[in-house]
Design a protein around this motif. Structure first.
Motif, PDB file in Angstrom:
ATOM      1  N   ALA A 273      -5.779   0.743  -4.526  1.00  0.00           N
ATOM      2  CA  ALA A 273      -5.659   1.921  -4.462  1.00  0.00           C
ATOM      3  C   ALA A 273      -6.376   2.435  -5.742  1.00  0.00           C
ATOM      4  CB  ALA A 273      -4.078   2.206  -4.816  1.00  0.00           C
TER       5      ALA A 273
ATOM      6  N   ASN B  67      -5.187   8.320   0.416  1.00  0.00           N
ATOM      7  CA  ASN B  67      -4.456   6.939   0.955  1.00  0.00           C
ATOM      8  C   ASN B  67      -5.562   6.124   1.552  1.00  0.00           C
ATOM      9  OD1 ASN B  67      -2.340   5.549   2.469  1.00  0.00           O
ATOM     10  ND2 ASN B  67      -2.223   6.872   4.008  1.00  0.00           N
ATOM     11  N   PRO B  68      -5.611   4.830   1.169  1.00  0.00           N
ATOM     12  CA  PRO B  68      -6.541   3.879   1.673  1.00  0.00           C
ATOM     13  C   PRO B  68      -6.194   3.447   2.847  1.00  0.00           C
ATOM     14  CG  PRO B  68      -5.230   2.747  -0.144  1.00  0.00           C
ATOM     15  CD  PRO B  68      -4.769   4.097   0.113  1.00  0.00           C
TER      16      PRO B  68
ATOM     17  N   VAL C 223      -3.878   9.784  -5.565  1.00  0.00           N
ATOM     18  CA  VAL C 223      -4.740   8.985  -4.808  1.00  0.00           C
ATOM     19  C   VAL C 223      -4.835   9.100  -3.455  1.00  0.00           C
ATOM     20  CG1 VAL C 223      -2.755   7.326  -4.385  1.00  0.00           C
ATOM     21  CG2 VAL C 223      -4.929   6.258  -4.485  1.00  0.00           C
TER      22      VAL C 223
ATOM     23  N   VAL D 289       0.962   3.619  -3.168  1.00  0.00           N
ATOM     24  CA  VAL D 289       0.346   5.242  -2.849  1.00  0.00           C
ATOM     25  C   VAL D 289       1.463   6.166  -3.229  1.00  0.00           C
ATOM     26  CG1 VAL D 289      -0.456   6.965  -1.320  1.00  0.00           C
ATOM     27  CG2 VAL D 289      -1.536   4.478  -1.210  1.00  0.00           C
TER      28      VAL D 289
ATOM     29  N   ARG E 170       0.925  -1.184  -0.098  1.00  0.00           N
ATOM     30  CA  ARG E 170       0.215   0.248  -0.040  1.00  0.00           C
ATOM     31  C   ARG E 170       0.677   1.192   0.030  1.00  0.00           C
ATOM     32  NH1 ARG E 170      -2.526   3.176   4.704  1.00  0.00           N
ATOM     33  NH2 ARG E 170      -0.987   2.328   5.825  1.00  0.00           N
TER      34      ARG E 170
ATOM     35  N   TYR F  71      -3.499  -4.004  -4.909  1.00  0.00           N
ATOM     36  CA  TYR F  71      -2.254  -4.377  -4.546  1.00  0.00           C
ATOM     37  C   TYR F  71      -1.861  -5.725  -3.789  1.00  0.00           C
ATOM     38  CZ  TYR F  71      -3.510  -1.456  -0.490  1.00  0.00           C
ATOM     39  OH  TYR F  71      -4.227  -1.005   0.683  1.00  0.00           O
TER      40      TYR F  71
END
Ligand code: PMP
Ligand code: GLU
Length: 398
Positions: free
Chosen positions: A325, A318-319, A316, A305, A301, A376
């Motif tokens: 993503a 941030n998850p 993007v 990112v 991740r 991802y």
């Protein structure tokens, strides 16, 4: 051939379509990196496979109850109590389905029809809107904002609910944005729901995959009233890397489970008998492997990112959960590729597939055409290599 008119309402599922396309290119010898399917790259843990093998050896080769073997429903009920703090009666409030996807399909089909509305915050996973449409109900998409982390606010919900609202969909952690709703955000949403006659369909399939100390919260735990109004959807695909096993479940009050049982009895019957024994082994067995997996997702991740945000024209949010993503790509709309000007997320997806040999899923299917989704759930090496390919391909646009 004239097909039934309902088929005109149903598009092919873009996640699996893109995955198949990437697999076909790979089979032709093209070195494609697939960020397409939302599917863990880990293998199912051995003790879970053993559970299914033992089940087979013990003769679990026959039909089971439509709603699943008692041992699995009991394991699900215990797991929900331990991990979600929710208690459901394994006899009357649990149904095992053929993947989480069948839970979505059956829940919507037993609850909504023409004249009803289903509120769906977008961007969101590709199945809710088409399946809601298939039932005849009207999907009401609520566009969330990046500023609010791709989450629907209680205010936004208040603006769209009416006497026609039958279901509000919540998917936290969310596929594709990776957003995770906080307790306070969900409490505010629950308050709006309780002011209407609506139910909540809470898809919690990524509940065990969160980062930065975020914790998944289930709205069903807020009060007895909210529990009665919520269908909790979950499954084994993501937590235990069991996508091919096709095993999921719904927790809800007895009359809803009964209706889902009736529909399932007329379609697939039970989930595969020995797969259900694997499910018991998954829920009852050690979950130690999960920390290692989540740590690996987390490293990927961070790399994806940082990488995507370093490419001019992409950005993007941030998850905080799941393994996707979801970068905004609309800034590169209007730029010239060898096959024409990029006009939408499909053009960007196809351009990256053809010219970066990286497969992502266009955002259109998730309800927002300005984005492309990259899963991802693939090696860190692939993530790093993919980022460089995407950087080079975007850099070549006119
Ligand atoms: N819900 C969400 C949010 C998903 O991303 C998926 C994708 N696998 C599912 C449900 C269904 O998964 P499965 O049918 O493999 O259990
Ligand atoms: N849910 C996964 C995804 O979003 C698997 C494919 C599917 O069922 O849509 O890619």
């Amino acid at each position: 051939m004239r097909f039934a008119s309902r088929m005109s309402k149903l598009p092919p599922i873009p996640t699996l379509a893109m995955n198949t396309k990437a697999a076909e290119m790979k089979a032709q010898g093209v070195d494609v990196i697939s960020f397409a399917a939302g599917e863990p790259d880990f293998d199912t843990p051995e003790h879970i496979k053993e559970g299914a093998i033992q089940g087979l050896r013990d003769g679990a080769t026959k039909y089971t109850a439509v709603r699943g073997i008692p041992a699995l429903r009991e394991a699900i009920s215990d797991w929900a109590e331990e991990h979600k703090g929710l208690r459901y009666d394994p006899k009357t409030e649990v149904i095992v389905t053929v993947g989480g996807k069948q839970s979505v399909f059956n829940a919507l089909h037993v609850l909504v029809e023409e004249g009803d509305e289903v509120v769906i915050p977008a961007p969101i996973w590709v199945a809710y809107e088409p399946v809601a449409t298939l039932t005849g109900a009207k999907p009401v998409l609520v566009q969330t904002s990046e500023e609010n982390g791709h989450k629907m606010t209680a205010e936004q919900l208040r603006e769209v609910v009416s006497a026609r609202t039958k279901i509000v969909v919540i998917n936290s952690p969310c596929n594709p944005s990776g957003c995770v709703y906080s307790r306070e955000e969900l409490e505010a949403i629950a308050e709006v729901v309780l002011s209407t006659g609506a139910m909540v369909m809470s898809d919690e399939i990524y509940g065990k995959i969160t980062y930065d100390g975020e914790e998944h919260v289930s709205m069903a735990g807020f009060s007895d009233e909210m529990k009665a109004r919520t269908l909790v959807l979950d499954g084994f695909s993501k937590t235990y890397a069991m996508t091919g096993w096709r095993l999921g479940y719904t927790l809800a009050r007895p009359e809803i489970i009964e209706a889902m049982d009736t529909l399932q009895g007329q379609s697939t019957s039970n989930a595969t008998s020995f797969a259900q024994y694997g499910g018991v082994a998954a829920l009852r067995g050690s979950h130690e492997f999960l920390d290692g997996w989540v740590a690996q997702y987390d490293a990927r991740r961070k790399a994806i990112v940082e990488g995507l945000n370093s490419i001019e024209g992409l950005s993007v949010v941030n998850p905080k959960g799941a393994f996707y993503a979801f970068p905004r790509v609309s800034e590169i709309f209007g730029r010239q590729g060898p096959d024409g000007v990029l006009k939408n997320s499909m053009d960007v997806g196809l351009y990256l597939l053809e010219h970066a040999h990286c497969a992502g899923v266009p955002g259109a299917g998730f309800g927002n055409d300005n984005y492309v989704r990259f899963s991802y759930a693939t090696s860190l090496e692939n993530v790093k290599e993919g980022i460089e390919r995407i950087r080079a391909a975007v850099g070549q646009l006119g």
